[in-house]
Write a protein that holds these residues in place. Sequence first.
Motif, PDB file in Angstrom:
ATOM      1  N   SER B 269      10.453   4.215 -11.906  1.00  0.00           N
ATOM      2  CA  SER B 269       9.233   3.616 -11.344  1.00  0.00           C
ATOM      3  C   SER B 269       8.601   2.655 -12.340  1.00  0.00           C
ATOM      4  O   SER B 269       8.067   1.612 -11.947  1.00  0.00           O
ATOM      5  N   VAL B 270       8.654   3.021 -13.619  1.00  0.00           N
ATOM      6  CA  VAL B 270       8.098   2.122 -14.644  1.00  0.00           C
ATOM      7  C   VAL B 270       8.915   0.825 -14.673  1.00  0.00           C
ATOM      8  O   VAL B 270       8.373  -0.285 -14.701  1.00  0.00           O
ATOM      9  N   LEU B 271      10.232   0.990 -14.627  1.00  0.00           N
ATOM     10  CA  LEU B 271      11.132  -0.175 -14.603  1.00  0.00           C
ATOM     11  C   LEU B 271      10.832  -1.038 -13.364  1.00  0.00           C
ATOM     12  O   LEU B 271      10.704  -2.266 -13.449  1.00  0.00           O
ATOM     13  N   LEU B 272      10.688  -0.344 -12.245  1.00  0.00           N
ATOM     14  CA  LEU B 272      10.424  -1.015 -10.981  1.00  0.00           C
ATOM     15  C   LEU B 272       9.092  -1.766 -11.031  1.00  0.00           C
ATOM     16  O   LEU B 272       8.989  -2.899 -10.535  1.00  0.00           O
ATOM     17  N   ALA B 273       8.092  -1.137 -11.638  1.00  0.00           N
ATOM     18  CA  ALA B 273       6.780  -1.786 -11.738  1.00  0.00           C
ATOM     19  C   ALA B 273       6.910  -3.119 -12.475  1.00  0.00           C
ATOM     20  O   ALA B 273       6.289  -4.117 -12.086  1.00  0.00           O
ATOM     21  N   GLY B 274       7.748  -3.142 -13.508  1.00  0.00           N
ATOM     22  CA  GLY B 274       7.995  -4.378 -14.251  1.00  0.00           C
ATOM     23  C   GLY B 274       8.585  -5.452 -13.346  1.00  0.00           C
ATOM     24  O   GLY B 274       8.125  -6.603 -13.323  1.00  0.00           O
ATOM     25  N   PHE B 275       9.585  -5.056 -12.570  1.00  0.00           N
ATOM     26  CA  PHE B 275      10.229  -6.017 -11.667  1.00  0.00           C
ATOM     27  C   PHE B 275       9.256  -6.509 -10.597  1.00  0.00           C
ATOM     28  O   PHE B 275       9.224  -7.692 -10.263  1.00  0.00           O
ATOM     29  N   ILE B 276       8.487  -5.571 -10.045  1.00  0.00           N
ATOM     30  CA  ILE B 276       7.552  -5.935  -8.969  1.00  0.00           C
ATOM     31  C   ILE B 276       6.486  -6.881  -9.516  1.00  0.00           C
ATOM     32  O   ILE B 276       6.150  -7.885  -8.876  1.00  0.00           O
ATOM     33  N   LEU B 277       5.967  -6.564 -10.697  1.00  0.00           N
ATOM     34  CA  LEU B 277       4.931  -7.426 -11.291  1.00  0.00           C
ATOM     35  C   LEU B 277       5.466  -8.826 -11.506  1.00  0.00           C
ATOM     36  O   LEU B 277       4.801  -9.821 -11.227  1.00  0.00           O
ATOM     37  N   TYR B 278       6.705  -8.877 -12.001  1.00  0.00           N
ATOM     38  CA  TYR B 278       7.318 -10.188 -12.203  1.00  0.00           C
ATOM     39  C   TYR B 278       7.446 -10.916 -10.862  1.00  0.00           C
ATOM     40  O   TYR B 278       7.076 -12.082 -10.735  1.00  0.00           O
ATOM     41  N   GLY B 279       7.961 -10.172  -9.856  1.00  0.00           N
ATOM     42  CA  GLY B 279       8.165 -10.769  -8.534  1.00  0.00           C
ATOM     43  C   GLY B 279       6.855 -11.260  -7.929  1.00  0.00           C
ATOM     44  O   GLY B 279       6.801 -12.315  -7.308  1.00  0.00           O
ATOM     45  N   LYS B 280       5.787 -10.497  -8.160  1.00  0.00           N
ATOM     46  CA  LYS B 280       4.477 -10.869  -7.617  1.00  0.00           C
ATOM     47  C   LYS B 280       3.962 -12.119  -8.325  1.00  0.00           C
ATOM     48  O   LYS B 280       3.485 -13.061  -7.687  1.00  0.00           O
ATOM     49  N   GLN B 281       4.096 -12.103  -9.662  1.00  0.00           N
ATOM     50  CA  GLN B 281       3.600 -13.232 -10.451  1.00  0.00           C
ATOM     51  C   GLN B 281       4.377 -14.508 -10.127  1.00  0.00           C
ATOM     52  O   GLN B 281       3.818 -15.594 -10.087  1.00  0.00           O
ATOM     53  N   ALA B 282       5.674 -14.336  -9.891  1.00  0.00           N
ATOM     54  CA  ALA B 282       6.509 -15.514  -9.609  1.00  0.00           C
ATOM     55  C   ALA B 282       6.517 -15.848  -8.121  1.00  0.00           C
ATOM     56  O   ALA B 282       7.352 -16.609  -7.657  1.00  0.00           O
ATOM     57  N   SER B 283       5.590 -15.242  -7.392  1.00  0.00           N
ATOM     58  CA  SER B 283       5.411 -15.507  -5.957  1.00  0.00           C
ATOM     59  C   SER B 283       6.640 -15.178  -5.133  1.00  0.00           C
ATOM     60  O   SER B 283       6.872 -15.772  -4.088  1.00  0.00           O
ATOM     61  N   TYR B 284       7.470 -14.249  -5.639  1.00  0.00           N
ATOM     62  CA  TYR B 284       8.614 -13.883  -4.816  1.00  0.00           C
ATOM     63  C   TYR B 284       8.165 -13.026  -3.642  1.00  0.00           C
ATOM     64  O   TYR B 284       8.719 -13.116  -2.562  1.00  0.00           O
ATOM     65  N   TRP B 285       7.181 -12.152  -3.902  1.00  0.00           N
ATOM     66  CA  TRP B 285       6.627 -11.339  -2.821  1.00  0.00           C
ATOM     67  C   TRP B 285       5.257 -11.900  -2.474  1.00  0.00           C
ATOM     68  O   TRP B 285       4.466 -12.145  -3.370  1.00  0.00           O
ATOM     69  N   ASP B 286       4.973 -12.069  -1.189  1.00  0.00           N
ATOM     70  CA  ASP B 286       3.591 -12.393  -0.847  1.00  0.00           C
ATOM     71  C   ASP B 286       2.873 -11.087  -0.498  1.00  0.00           C
ATOM     72  O   ASP B 286       3.486 -10.025  -0.461  1.00  0.00           O
ATOM     73  N   ALA B 287       1.579 -11.193  -0.255  1.00  0.00           N
ATOM     74  CA  ALA B 287       0.760  -9.987  -0.068  1.00  0.00           C
ATOM     75  C   ALA B 287       1.277  -9.127   1.082  1.00  0.00           C
ATOM     76  O   ALA B 287       1.235  -7.897   1.013  1.00  0.00           O
ATOM     77  N   GLU B 288       1.781  -9.765   2.128  1.00  0.00           N
ATOM     78  CA  GLU B 288       2.265  -9.006   3.293  1.00  0.00           C
ATOM     79  C   GLU B 288       3.574  -8.282   2.995  1.00  0.00           C
ATOM     80  O   GLU B 288       3.808  -7.177   3.451  1.00  0.00           O
ATOM     81  N   GLU B 289       4.426  -8.952   2.222  1.00  0.00           N
ATOM     82  CA  GLU B 289       5.758  -8.381   1.954  1.00  0.00           C
ATOM     83  C   GLU B 289       5.715  -7.272   0.908  1.00  0.00           C
ATOM     84  O   GLU B 289       6.585  -6.414   0.876  1.00  0.00           O
ATOM     85  N   LEU B 290       4.712  -7.328   0.053  1.00  0.00           N
ATOM     86  CA  LEU B 290       4.689  -6.453  -1.124  1.00  0.00           C
ATOM     87  C   LEU B 290       4.788  -4.950  -0.811  1.00  0.00           C
ATOM     88  O   LEU B 290       5.633  -4.261  -1.390  1.00  0.00           O
ATOM     89  N   PRO B 291       3.948  -4.400   0.111  1.00  0.00           N
ATOM     90  CA  PRO B 291       4.046  -2.956   0.371  1.00  0.00           C
ATOM     91  C   PRO B 291       5.435  -2.532   0.836  1.00  0.00           C
ATOM     92  O   PRO B 291       5.959  -1.505   0.418  1.00  0.00           O
ATOM     93  N   LYS B 292       6.032  -3.364   1.683  1.00  0.00           N
ATOM     94  CA  LYS B 292       7.364  -3.047   2.199  1.00  0.00           C
ATOM     95  C   LYS B 292       8.394  -3.079   1.059  1.00  0.00           C
ATOM     96  O   LYS B 292       9.263  -2.211   0.970  1.00  0.00           O
ATOM     97  N   ALA B 293       8.252  -4.100   0.196  1.00  0.00           N
ATOM     98  CA  ALA B 293       9.185  -4.216  -0.929  1.00  0.00           C
ATOM     99  C   ALA B 293       9.053  -3.024  -1.868  1.00  0.00           C
ATOM    100  O   ALA B 293      10.060  -2.448  -2.292  1.00  0.00           O
ATOM    101  N   VAL B 294       7.822  -2.634  -2.164  1.00  0.00           N
ATOM    102  CA  VAL B 294       7.593  -1.504  -3.080  1.00  0.00           C
ATOM    103  C   VAL B 294       8.168  -0.221  -2.480  1.00  0.00           C
ATOM    104  O   VAL B 294       8.888   0.532  -3.153  1.00  0.00           O
ATOM    105  N   ALA B 295       7.879   0.007  -1.184  1.00  0.00           N
ATOM    106  CA  ALA B 295       8.384   1.223  -0.524  1.00  0.00           C
ATOM    107  C   ALA B 295       9.904   1.243  -0.529  1.00  0.00           C
ATOM    108  O   ALA B 295      10.532   2.259  -0.858  1.00  0.00           O
ATOM    109  N   THR B 296      10.502   0.106  -0.189  1.00  0.00           N
ATOM    110  CA  THR B 296      11.965   0.045  -0.130  1.00  0.00           C
ATOM    111  C   THR B 296      12.576   0.309  -1.507  1.00  0.00           C
ATOM    112  O   THR B 296      13.524   1.084  -1.640  1.00  0.00           O
TER     113      THR B 296
END
Lengths: 241, 396
Positions: B269-296
């Motif tokens: 989860s810590v590793l994942l948080a790093g990836f998600i933060l990067y993805g969010k910062q780099a606009s890979y995930w938008d606000a709508e996609e984020l919960p689904k991406a995190v859950a998946t």
Amino acid sequence: MITLSHVSKKYGKKTVLHDISFSVQAGEITGVVGPNGAGKSTLLKCIATMMPPTSGLIIIDGSNAAADPQAVRHLIGYVPQEIAVYQELTVKQNIEFFAKLAGKRDLRAIQERCEEWQLMPHYRKKVKHLSGGNQRKLNILVALLHDPQLLILDEPTVGIDIAAKQEIVSYLKQLAYEGKTILYSSHDAQELQMLCDSYLIMKEGELLFYGPKERLRQHVPYPYNQSFTDSLAHVGEWANR
Amino acid sequence: MGRTFAIAVNRIRLLIASRRNALLLLLPVLFLAGIDRFAGETVSESKIPIVIADSDESEISQQVVSAIKKNPVLKVLVVGNETEAQELVETQKAAAGFHFPEGMGEELLANEADEIVTVWTTPTVISTAAVQEMVAAEILRPSANSLGAETAVDYAIKAQGKMSKIEQDQLWKEVWEYSDSQWSTKPLMTIQDRVMGSGTVTVPDPNQPRPSPNLYLPGTLAIMMLFAFAWSGWAIQEKNSTITSRLFLTIKPRQYVAGNLIAMLLLQSVLLAGFILYGKQASYWDAEELPKAVATLLIYAFLITAFVFWLAHHVHSMKSWGMITITVLLLSSLFSGTFIPLNEISERLQQIAYFTPQFWASDSMQGSISFPVLAGMAALGLLMAALTTQKAGVQR
């Protein structure tokens, strides 16, 4: 304290323990002796409830250990042949971890024991940085965390120097003096002679002898009965006669 | 619960204490830094080169050139004459050439933009349709601004009956500027072209720059799987050691398995948080996609952790574990369709994708069947955990 009645253990078709019966009194130190493959470790593991016997009864302090292992586990401390602690952790971390699992919160008694066994100066060192003797001491200490009545040791002094062995033997004598029953497996005849009150001699899964050292001489054939250490050191040879 | 927690804390402590694991943590950092750099290079390399021969050189034509230059998808070269521009297109140094003839600015202001610009293209270069669309939009821009301004002035004169030249010019300018500020060039359609050996090229919306998705998601999934293997290797050494024999005198196998799974999941989860933060910062995930991406990704982490832990209980040496890690990681990454599009590989090999967790994780993030897939992945993870408990509890 321990009574085994017609205990057998089979792995598939291979019989590892055959119809073993004996009784050990509380506070006794019993040496478990025999050549490699005699079934010593299997016997100790069965008594320690780590594996069930195929048949027979194992009674520890009045409870059937084979039928209800959980009921007797708090009475047993088991010291395996290998160093069964985490090498990457410190002595302190290992003690705290195993104490938590044993449900022991007050560590004062074990810290006192560390002091007596001269482990306190190494308390914050990683296990991998300790000498072989100190690792062996810690291996035994971890088994004592829950203050068991029965201590089962499977070759606990393998690979350490004589001074460390003598040190450990003296600590074990102290434990017996405190009232703990000890089952002690070893190949070292001198060590057994120093420590044990009685002996349990095995060969190929069978019990050849169980009794005090005074009776052993009568049981062992000539010339192996000339010295006590010879009697223990050459079990494999005289048992074949 | 206390014992399970103690097992989890101890496992985290042991995994963190390992030098090899600490060094391995550099990998995701290097990966994210790498794709950042790669994404930057890709953007620059994937700009489509075009050439403009501006024979008009009027204020309007220069405005058009300047607007086209601002388009992040295009690399614009301006030359002085038609011949030079044609040569660049013929030698494929430019994907398309545009000639702005003399008087273009005046004609645009007069709303006479039809067939005003000549375009040279080459059939071997992709995306020319998109390029024409984007350039045409910029050419029409002054024309549309002018039309709007003219119309507004006409209405104002009609409404007021009389208007001075200064007022007309002022209104014309204001309307032009307003109209121009509302202009936002977007391709009318997403144009996808097949390129030999490199999958699909999508001409992006210039207003929505994104990092290279082709590396980010498969890389994340592959690295998470690699860590699941790296963080399970201890199980091989420990299950054959007497430590477990000692542990099982005080705890139950299910506490041992649950504690260790929790520890590995927390680290994932810590590793994942790093990836998600990067993805969010780099606009890979938008606000709508984020919960689904995190859950998946969390369910994916649970599945692979449980699966790899179960696998580790069937392996007897660390050498074999290394081989299994490489084989499973390579095969599942290659044939999951995340690194290489599935239609690039043979139909028979495509079947392998259905057995890879990366495929299902990627599919549930992009597809519409996320719930059954996620539920299936979670159920499979639970099954693996249960099977590991049975295996760990075997009397030694």
